[in-house]
Design a protein around this motif. Structure first.
Motif, PDB file in Angstrom:
ATOM      1  N   THR A 272       0.837  -1.193   0.000  1.00 13.53           N
ATOM      2  CA  THR A 272       0.000   0.000   0.000  1.00 13.53           C
ATOM      3  C   THR A 272       0.874   1.246   0.000  1.00 13.53           C
ATOM      4  O   THR A 272       2.026   1.223   0.434  1.00 13.53           O
ATOM      5  CB  THR A 272      -0.925   0.043   1.232  1.00 13.53           C
ATOM      6  OG1 THR A 272      -0.116   0.099   2.417  1.00 13.53           O
ATOM      7  CG2 THR A 272      -1.817  -1.182   1.295  1.00 13.53           C
ATOM      8  N   ARG A 510      -0.557  -1.325   9.615  1.00 11.47           N
ATOM      9  CA  ARG A 510      -1.784  -2.012   9.230  1.00 11.47           C
ATOM     10  C   ARG A 510      -2.014  -3.181  10.190  1.00 11.47           C
ATOM     11  O   ARG A 510      -1.066  -3.835  10.622  1.00 11.47           O
ATOM     12  CB  ARG A 510      -1.683  -2.536   7.795  1.00 11.47           C
ATOM     13  CG  ARG A 510      -1.521  -1.451   6.730  1.00 11.47           C
ATOM     14  CD  ARG A 510      -2.785  -0.596   6.614  1.00 11.47           C
ATOM     15  NE  ARG A 510      -2.676   0.384   5.544  1.00 11.47           N
ATOM     16  CZ  ARG A 510      -2.176   1.608   5.694  1.00 11.47           C
ATOM     17  NH1 ARG A 510      -1.711   1.982   6.887  1.00 11.47           N
ATOM     18  NH2 ARG A 510      -2.128   2.454   4.683  1.00 11.47           N
ATOM     19  N   ALA A 542     -11.273  -3.986  16.206  1.00 11.14           N
ATOM     20  CA  ALA A 542     -11.307  -3.641  14.787  1.00 11.14           C
ATOM     21  C   ALA A 542     -12.040  -2.329  14.560  1.00 11.14           C
ATOM     22  O   ALA A 542     -11.611  -1.489  13.764  1.00 11.14           O
ATOM     23  CB  ALA A 542     -11.969  -4.772  13.994  1.00 11.14           C
ATOM     24  N   ARG A 543     -13.143  -2.123  15.266  1.00  9.13           N
ATOM     25  CA  ARG A 543     -13.893  -0.879  15.106  1.00  9.13           C
ATOM     26  C   ARG A 543     -13.108   0.310  15.652  1.00  9.13           C
ATOM     27  O   ARG A 543     -13.125   1.395  15.077  1.00  9.13           O
ATOM     28  CB  ARG A 543     -15.251  -0.999  15.808  1.00  9.13           C
ATOM     29  CG  ARG A 543     -16.215  -1.959  15.117  1.00  9.13           C
ATOM     30  CD  ARG A 543     -17.532  -2.082  15.868  1.00  9.13           C
ATOM     31  NE  ARG A 543     -18.233  -0.814  15.938  1.00  9.13           N
ATOM     32  CZ  ARG A 543     -19.386  -0.638  16.591  1.00  9.13           C
ATOM     33  NH1 ARG A 543     -19.938  -1.663  17.233  1.00  9.13           N
ATOM     34  NH2 ARG A 543     -19.967   0.552  16.624  1.00  9.13           N
ATOM     35  N   ARG A 546     -10.379   1.168  13.089  1.00 13.15           N
ATOM     36  CA  ARG A 546     -10.923   1.812  11.902  1.00 13.15           C
ATOM     37  C   ARG A 546     -11.333   3.260  12.177  1.00 13.15           C
ATOM     38  O   ARG A 546     -11.304   4.107  11.287  1.00 13.15           O
ATOM     39  CB  ARG A 546     -12.122   1.024  11.385  1.00 13.15           C
ATOM     40  CG  ARG A 546     -12.607   1.441  10.012  1.00 13.15           C
ATOM     41  CD  ARG A 546     -13.830   0.656   9.577  1.00 13.15           C
ATOM     42  NE  ARG A 546     -13.524  -0.738   9.304  1.00 13.15           N
ATOM     43  CZ  ARG A 546     -13.922  -1.755  10.069  1.00 13.15           C
ATOM     44  NH1 ARG A 546     -14.643  -1.533  11.172  1.00 13.15           N
ATOM     45  NH2 ARG A 546     -13.621  -2.995   9.746  1.00 13.15           N
ATOM     46  N   ARG A 548      -9.843   5.431  14.139  1.00  5.06           N
ATOM     47  CA  ARG A 548      -8.760   6.336  14.547  1.00  5.06           C
ATOM     48  C   ARG A 548      -8.763   7.576  13.675  1.00  5.06           C
ATOM     49  O   ARG A 548      -8.782   7.480  12.442  1.00  5.06           O
ATOM     50  CB  ARG A 548      -7.402   5.652  14.436  1.00  5.06           C
ATOM     51  CG  ARG A 548      -7.142   4.611  15.492  1.00  5.06           C
ATOM     52  CD  ARG A 548      -5.711   4.141  15.421  1.00  5.06           C
ATOM     53  NE  ARG A 548      -4.794   5.124  15.950  1.00  5.06           N
ATOM     54  CZ  ARG A 548      -3.593   5.377  15.457  1.00  5.06           C
ATOM     55  NH1 ARG A 548      -3.175   4.749  14.391  1.00  5.06           N
ATOM     56  NH2 ARG A 548      -2.813   6.266  16.002  1.00  5.06           N
ATOM     57  N   GLU A 551      -5.376   8.503  11.088  1.00  2.50           N
ATOM     58  CA  GLU A 551      -4.443   7.393  10.872  1.00  2.50           C
ATOM     59  C   GLU A 551      -5.181   6.078  11.125  1.00  2.50           C
ATOM     60  O   GLU A 551      -4.949   5.383  12.109  1.00  2.50           O
ATOM     61  CB  GLU A 551      -3.236   7.517  11.800  1.00  2.50           C
ATOM     62  CG  GLU A 551      -2.424   8.790  11.590  1.00  2.50           C
ATOM     63  CD  GLU A 551      -1.346   8.958  12.633  1.00  2.50           C
ATOM     64  OE1 GLU A 551      -1.262   8.103  13.547  1.00  2.50           O
ATOM     65  OE2 GLU A 551      -0.591   9.940  12.564  1.00  2.50           O
ATOM     66  N   SER A 552      -6.078   5.728  10.251  1.00  2.00           N
ATOM     67  CA  SER A 552      -6.904   4.552  10.440  1.00  2.00           C
ATOM     68  C   SER A 552      -6.060   3.280  10.448  1.00  2.00           C
ATOM     69  O   SER A 552      -5.191   3.094   9.597  1.00  2.00           O
ATOM     70  CB  SER A 552      -7.951   4.464   9.321  1.00  2.00           C
ATOM     71  OG  SER A 552      -8.671   3.264   9.410  1.00  2.00           O
ATOM     72  N   LEU A 553      -6.316   2.441  11.448  1.00  2.00           N
ATOM     73  CA  LEU A 553      -5.698   1.110  11.500  1.00  2.00           C
ATOM     74  C   LEU A 553      -6.722   0.128  10.957  1.00  2.00           C
ATOM     75  O   LEU A 553      -7.483  -0.490  11.708  1.00  2.00           O
ATOM     76  CB  LEU A 553      -5.319   0.755  12.936  1.00  2.00           C
ATOM     77  CG  LEU A 553      -3.909   1.093  13.395  1.00  2.00           C
ATOM     78  CD1 LEU A 553      -3.746   0.817  14.873  1.00  2.00           C
ATOM     79  CD2 LEU A 553      -2.868   0.324  12.614  1.00  2.00           C
ATOM     80  N   ALA A 554      -6.766   0.017   9.643  1.00  2.00           N
ATOM     81  CA  ALA A 554      -7.792  -0.814   9.022  1.00  2.00           C
ATOM     82  C   ALA A 554      -7.563  -2.276   9.358  1.00  2.00           C
ATOM     83  O   ALA A 554      -6.448  -2.787   9.239  1.00  2.00           O
ATOM     84  CB  ALA A 554      -7.774  -0.610   7.504  1.00  2.00           C
ATOM     85  N   PRO A 555      -8.610  -2.983   9.790  1.00  2.00           N
ATOM     86  CA  PRO A 555      -8.462  -4.415  10.101  1.00  2.00           C
ATOM     87  C   PRO A 555      -8.355  -5.233   8.829  1.00  2.00           C
ATOM     88  O   PRO A 555      -8.707  -4.771   7.740  1.00  2.00           O
ATOM     89  CB  PRO A 555      -9.758  -4.737  10.855  1.00  2.00           C
ATOM     90  CG  PRO A 555     -10.752  -3.759  10.325  1.00  2.00           C
ATOM     91  CD  PRO A 555      -9.973  -2.499  10.047  1.00  2.00           C
ATOM     92  N   GLU A 557      -9.200  -8.385   6.124  1.00  2.00           N
ATOM     93  CA  GLU A 557     -10.463  -8.927   5.631  1.00  2.00           C
ATOM     94  C   GLU A 557     -10.880 -10.132   6.476  1.00  2.00           C
ATOM     95  O   GLU A 557     -10.062 -10.787   7.110  1.00  2.00           O
ATOM     96  CB  GLU A 557     -10.319  -9.339   4.163  1.00  2.00           C
ATOM     97  CG  GLU A 557     -10.029  -8.195   3.220  1.00  2.00           C
ATOM     98  CD  GLU A 557      -9.905  -8.657   1.785  1.00  2.00           C
ATOM     99  OE1 GLU A 557      -9.979  -9.886   1.555  1.00  2.00           O
ATOM    100  OE2 GLU A 557      -9.738  -7.806   0.887  1.00  2.00           O
TER     101      GLU A 557
END
Length: 808
Positions: A272, A510, A542-543, A546, A548, A551-555, A557
């Motif tokens: 990414t 990530r 996870a929520r 997401r 944040r 600076e999203s810490l995307a979970p 899939e």
């Protein structure tokens, strides 16, 4: 017309032989206007490029329509032909003359048949690859035959010819378009091929002949009473020890080898943030600064960059890797080797500094790890400033010499593993075992592990830091003349730069299944939890990740059940059937492994964890009072975990309170918040707060030891050692299988954080404190519940009675 059947045959042959290794961007993602005609522009005339492009357009449904007698594929005239064929009109001129009838969009296309920097490779120079030199027909034919399986195509953004048209001077339209296209093609070639490489021996000779190295030789000759000739030979030996010998055949070899290795080792490599790097690569000197979690890091990043159509960087590697067989291969793959410390060897330092300066002056991409070594604990280590200092000095010298250097951009890179190969050795070293020396035999022993599952790996590029802009804002005087010694502005700038890069690395993190399961499992008292509760906690984490801000810490899939299954397959947890419901268990060895993966991303959950911990002992808070209570602790947590701190702590805490309320972990009451009434929600809130409990416990132990004695009595080393011993005792008494909890470096860093915040200061190597620290410690004590606070204080008393931090 007579050539068309012949071209059709060649086109079919190329279609059967050629294999695209990389196409950037994907043809179907080109933003083409369907209402306007399309003309593809190649940088030079080449039948192979033209036929290949026609095949590619037909395969992906790209338009190839053109009026009779014209072609949809054009090529820029070569420079040597423009001088003696001025009477002939270029294809762009013909398009300009017909601009009133149709406003075409020009799509620049660069095609590379293999690729290599311009360096003498013997037969490979004849056969192998595109370089900065133009190719003749014979060499082009040989290149198609040899490199047909390694072709890269780069599409540029469409250029509207009508937007360049000036009705007052229509004759300039084609010249403007040609100039823009040539600049684009030059940047693409720089990005893909990198700058020209000099012969290694020539480069070393230029380094030894540089003024700074000659000056170091003169000083060493006077100090050591040795001949200049002998010291010059030593400087050349240092240069050969340091310098890389990047070889395109070896890069191709590594590409094929690592492709098979990653296929066998990992379930996939996720990349990414590469679009931003590609946008900078054409006209910036790039310095990649990845986190350092494994020996795999530098191989993985070079492989990803090569696969993404970027020239691999020159990599600063420790001299311990310059071993038989492996060292020469790494050197030809771009590694240059450095000693761990060369502070006392001024000649070696001068040679290394001059070598690095020449790489940067020529625009070569670099890669080094600002942490210095691999992180055994999984967290981002405090940055070391040696390579950063040399980079800053080099850039300042180039500006002082009025060379107008290309802007330098630091590219932070986060590399996340679902399972790291060095897990066992990291645990041994944290427990006190001496680090084992690398050797080819040890490398061979790791080959038997290739059949084990290691999950996926993530390579995420963060927000680049443009050095010139950053320095102008931090320290405007940096552009002034550099003295021979250390510039005064360097001392105040380096710590800030190191911290900024560390924060940007962490900001690019990530989440993966190992991180999430580790966060949830290690927050349970005995590392045992019911499967439904674990799934619920994973869903909450996870929520939170997401949500944040900025600076999203995307979970990853999948569902929480999928993440648990994946962590079990990796051997990080195990399921235990039980009559009342299935349990998920982590034994002592697994818990020690999970700590490493938790620490990778703990920075992303520090603030919600701290807010949740505050409700453990005090069940009700308002935002302002909570911010006042947490404000002394938060800066230390920011420093230890390399967190990008919010500008307004009260606003950030208010936002976290709202998120926890939306998740059901808090309830609103009057003008504040309180613990939830439902027991499952209370347990989930306590688990979230348990994430920061180790940090708070370490801080509590250190402050208790410090405040139980008069100011100025203990040394920093004695305090850090006493804190480490107490933390180790606490871990043993509570059955905590986490050697990183009592890592000595964490206590030293905590003392540095207290000093940076102005709560302690040093005088004659003694640590002094005042009323401000005592007040902060009182606020920190109020966060702990009475039972835990009493246990920590009793432990500190035992430590003081048995082995207090003496002044000696």
């Amino acid at each position: 017309m007579a050539w068309r059947p012949f071209h059709a045959v060649l086109r079919r042959l190329l279609d059967a032989w050629v294999e695209l290794r990389h196409c950037d961007p994907a043809p179907e993602t080109l933003a083409l206007d369907p209402e306007r005609p399309v003309r593809y522009v190649l940088p030079h005339r080449a039948l192979s490029d033209r036929l290949l492009l026609e095949n590619l357009c037909r395969r992906h449904g790209l338009p190839l329509d053109a009026p009779p007698g014209t072609s949809a594929i054009l090529s820029l005239p070569e420079a040597r032909r423009r001088r003696w064929r001025r009477h002939s009109s270029s294809p762009l001129t013909a398009l300009t003359e017909d601009l009133a009838a149709a406003d075409p969009q020009l799509v620049p296309v660069s095609i590379f048949w293999g690729r290599a920097p311009d360096k003498r490779f013997g037969l490979w120079k004849l056969l192998a690859a595109d370089s900065w030199a133009l190719t003749g027909r014979l060499r082009r034919l040989l290149s198609v035959v040899v490199n047909g399986r390694s072709v890269e195509v780069v599409f540029g953004a469409p250029l509207r010819l009508g937007e360049l048209h000036d009705p007052a001077r229509p004759e300039l339209t084609s010249r403007k378009a040609g100039r823009l296209l040539r600049v684009h093609f030059r940047r693409v070639r720089t990005r893909v091929l990198g700058p020209d490489l000099s012969h290694r021996r020539t480069l070393i000779d230029s380094v030894v002949a540089s003024p700074e190295v000659r000056r170091a030789i003169e000083e060493a000759a006077a100090a050591q009473e040795r001949s200049r000739t002998r010291l010059t030979r030593r400087a050349q030996r240092y240069g050969r020890e340091i310098a890389s010998n990047m070889s395109y055949p070896v890069l191709r070899f590594f590409d094929q080898l690592l492709k098979r290795l990653w296929t066998r080792l990992y379930d996939g490599v996720e990349v990414t943030g590469m679009a931003t790097v590609k946008a900078l690569a054409g006209d910036h000197t790039l310095v990649y600064v990845p986190c350092h979690r494994s020996h795999i890091d530098y191989l993985l990043l070079s492989y990803v960059l090569y696969r993404q159509g970027l020239m691999p960087p020159h990599i600063a590697a420790g001299r311990n890797l310059d071993m038989p067989i492996v060292g020469p291969l790494l050197r030809r793959g771009g590694a240059f080797f450095m000693r761990r410390s060369f502070r006392d060897n001024r000649l070696y330092a001068a040679v290394f500094d001059a070598y690095l300066h020449r790489l940067l002056a020529r625009g070569h991409a670099l890669e080094y790890f600002i942490e210095g070594g691999r992180s055994r604990s999984g967290r981002q280590l405090a940055p070391r400033h040696g390579m950063l200092a040399m980079t800053l000095r080099s850039q300042a010298r180039l500006i002082q010499e009025q060379r107008r250097p290309r802007p330098l951009a630091f590219v932070p890179v986060y590399i996340g593993y679902e399972r790291v190969m060095e897990n066992a050795s990291y645990r041994r070293e944290l427990a006190g075992e001496k680090k084992r020396k690398e050797s080819p035999l040890a490398l061979l022993r790791t080959l038997k592990r290739l059949r084990e599952p290691f999950g996926r790996v993530t390579v995420a590029c963060g927000e680049p830091l443009i050095l010139d802009h950053w320095l102008d804002a931090q320290c405007p005087e940096w552009r002034q003349a550099i003295p021979q010694g250390r510039p005064t502005w360097l001392g105040q700038t380096l710590p800030a730069l190191g911290q900024a890069l560390s924060r940007r690395i962490n900001a690019a993190a990530r989440l993966n299944a190992s991180n999430l399961v580790a966060l949830a499992m290690l927050a349970t008292p005995q590392r045992v939890i019911e499967t439904p509760r674990l799934e619920h906690q994973l869903r909450l984490l996870a929520r939170l990740g997401r949500a944040r801000p900025g600076e999203s810490l995307a979970p990853p899939e999948g569902t929480p059940g999928d993440w648990i299954d994946h962590a079990e397959r990796l051997g990080l947890i195990r399921r235990r059937p039980q009559a009342l419901g299935e349990l998920v268990v982590a034994d002592a060895d697994q818990a020690a492994q999970l700590g490493w993966y938790r620490n990778n991303v703990l920075h992303g959950f520090a603030l919600p964890g701290l807010v949740a911990f505050a409700f453990r002992n005090t069940p009700r808070h308002d935002a302002a009072g909570l911010a006042q209570r947490l404000s002394p602790i938060w800066p230390l947590l920011v420093r230890e975990l390399a967190i990008t701190a919010p500008e307004d702590l009260t606003a950030a805490i208010t936002e976290q309170l709202g998120q926890l309320t939306a998740l059901g972990l808090l309830e609103t009451v009057d003008a504040g918040w309180q613990r939830p009434r439902a027991l499952p929600d209370q347990a989930a809130l306590d688990q979230l707060g348990a994430l920061v409990e180790p940090f708070l416990a370490r801080g509590f132990l250190l402050l208790t030891v410090l405040l139980r004695q008069p100011s100025g009595r203990a040394t920093a080393e004695a305090l850090a050692d006493q804190g480490r011993q107490l933390a180790e005792r606490l871990a043993l008494l509570s059955g905590l299988p986490a050697p990183e909890f009592f890592d000595a470096s964490l206590f030293a860093a905590l003392l540095e954080g207290l000093e940076a915040e102005g709560w302690v200061w040093r005088d004659n190597d003694r640590v002094h404190y005042g009323a401000t620290l005592q007040e902060a410690a009182r606020h920190a004590q109020e966060l702990f519940d009475p039972a835990l606070r009493q246990r920590l204080m009793l432990l500190a008393e035992v430590g003081e009675d048995n082995d207090g931090p003496e002044a000696s």
